[in-house]
Design a protein around this motif. Structure first.
Motif, mmCIF file in Angstrom:
data_model
loop_
_atom_site.group_PDB
_atom_site.id
_atom_site.type_symbol
_atom_site.label_atom_id
_atom_site.label_comp_id
_atom_site.label_asym_id
_atom_site.label_seq_id
_atom_site.Cartn_x
_atom_site.Cartn_y
_atom_site.Cartn_z
ATOM 1 N N LEU A 1 4.139 5.387 -5.735
ATOM 2 C CA LEU A 1 4.110 5.294 -7.193
ATOM 3 C C LEU A 1 3.132 6.320 -7.758
ATOM 4 O O LEU A 1 3.434 7.041 -8.717
ATOM 5 N N VAL B 1 4.011 1.514 -1.055
ATOM 6 C CA VAL B 1 4.672 1.611 -2.358
ATOM 7 C C VAL B 1 3.691 2.139 -3.392
ATOM 8 O O VAL B 1 4.037 3.000 -4.222
ATOM 9 N N GLY B 2 2.448 1.661 -3.330
ATOM 10 C CA GLY B 2 1.419 2.112 -4.261
ATOM 11 C C GLY B 2 1.204 3.613 -4.195
ATOM 12 O O GLY B 2 1.152 4.302 -5.221
ATOM 13 N N ALA C 1 0.837 -1.209 0.000
ATOM 14 C CA ALA C 1 0.000 0.000 0.000
ATOM 15 C C ALA C 1 0.874 1.262 0.000
ATOM 16 O O ALA C 1 0.598 2.233 -0.720
#
Lengths: 231, 231
Positions: free
Chosen positions: B136, B132-133, B130
């Motif tokens: 990004l 990292v998402g 989550a």
DNA sequence: ACCTGAACACCGTTCAAGT
DNA sequence: ACCTGAACACCGTTCAAGT
């Protein structure tokens, strides 16, 4: 450092029943034991054995194991060379960070030791003082400088812990190393599709050196501090 | 959660020799034991006693103590509510941070548990995913997002560890709490003049709430990330 | 003042044996 | 398949007793 005050060939018999035990000798030998056996291997009993003494003997020189570990941590800390006050605050913070990393990666399990034991002892406090000093010179109000120094410390410690964890052979369970993340994702099996953002992560992690990662994180932190200063 | 699958009044005798042990029951009881006795009190033997079983019995359901601890950590992690993907990346990172803090401060010694055990298990990985998402979506290249997520995690963990350490009654040795810093400075005695920047620190620390400190540190980190994105 | 001997109350884990 | 009994190799610490 570690080759100090060992018994000479002709043991200096001070008095019968006297073994030449002392706080510095405890610390010295504990440091070597830490290097050889790691934090788990650094037990009061093994340390006593090395010193050719019954383990309860230690308790005359030291309150308990925690105090011993704090003394060891402080001894490690003593090896850090603090930057000259002439340099700019940011340079000082960077220098402190790299010294921290240099020394903590030199001693086995040192990062974990520092994280577990509260920062007690003159050398650790001195380091803290240096960081606070740099932050004050940077322009932070006193309360903020102290808070920031705490963040700073945890940030460094956390990053170094992770970096070192990956180095331990066999200790590949930490999924933040490239290899381990791959292992864990396959271990979790078909549910791996639940983690879309980690798909290519394992490969990417392979191409990042710990030193670069550390420098990158440090820059993020220092930039964040700067942003706090000039909003 | 903690009141699940306990034996009813009429014990369901499946077969003689069968005790109804299972991985979920191990985890459940381990969580309660952790709450009552802390991380040091969570031993395989005490857990077995609670489950009315000989301690070797655990080893049929679990590889060893480390796996047990990882399962416990993952169970704690399962209680975190991840933010909806609709919200902005920065909001998501903030929400994750506060959930992390909320849940880790709710369980005794949870921060230390999370720091010691590698982040293994579906729920911990999901959390990582989550973060990292969000990074990004914020615009970071994949490699950077993964690195930043690591920083993020350590940062949070470190701050929560320190916050919780101060709450433990009797555990006043950590000199980053107002009181303990004062204690340590006086313990170091006359050498205290070597720490000019810490002179008023003890007083200042008194007036800062943990929640405010946490929020402040989080802002620093997120600003640092932003600076990395727009140089 | 400094250390030993003996003991206490624990650990995690293995492994043969039972059911 | 699932658990017990017994054992191994450890821990940290206390405390009376020795010198």
């Amino acid at each position: 450092m570690s080759k100090s005050a060992r018994k000479p060939n002709k043991p200096v018999k001070t008095r019968p029943g006297r073994t030449g035990l002392s706080r510095p000798r405890l610390i010295d030998e504990a440091l070597e034991l830490l290097q050889e056996s790691g934090l788990a291997g650094l037990s009061t009993r093994r340390l006593a054995e090395r010193l050719k003494v019954q383990s309860p003997a230690l308790y005359w020189h030291v309150r308990g194991k925690d105090e011993l570990l704090q003394l060891v941590a402080d001894a490690i800390c003593a090896q850090m060379v603090l930057p000259a006050k002439a340099r700019s605050p940011r340079e000082r913070l960077e220098a402190i960070a790299h010294e921290y990393r240099r020394v903590l990666t030199a001693y086995r399990d040192a990062p974990r030791l520092f994280a577990e034991q509260p920062p007690v002892g003159p050398n650790r406090i001195k380091l803290y003082d240096a960081a606070v000093g740099a932050l004050l010179d940077e322009g932070f109000p006193a309360a903020d400088a102290i808070a920031m120094a705490t963040f700073y410390r945890h940030y460094l410690l956390g990053m170094i812990i992770e970096e070192v964890r990956d180095q331990q052979p066999g200790h590949i369970e930490a999924p933040f190393s490239a290899f381990a993340l791959g292992v864990e994702l396959t271990r979790l099996g078909k549910a791996a599709s639940e983690f879309p953002n980690l798909a290519g992560a394992a490969d990417l992690l392979t191409h990042m050196s710990p030193k670069k990662l550390f420098a990158m994180g440090l820059k993020v932190l220092l930039d964040g501090l700067q942003a706090h200063l000039n909003p």
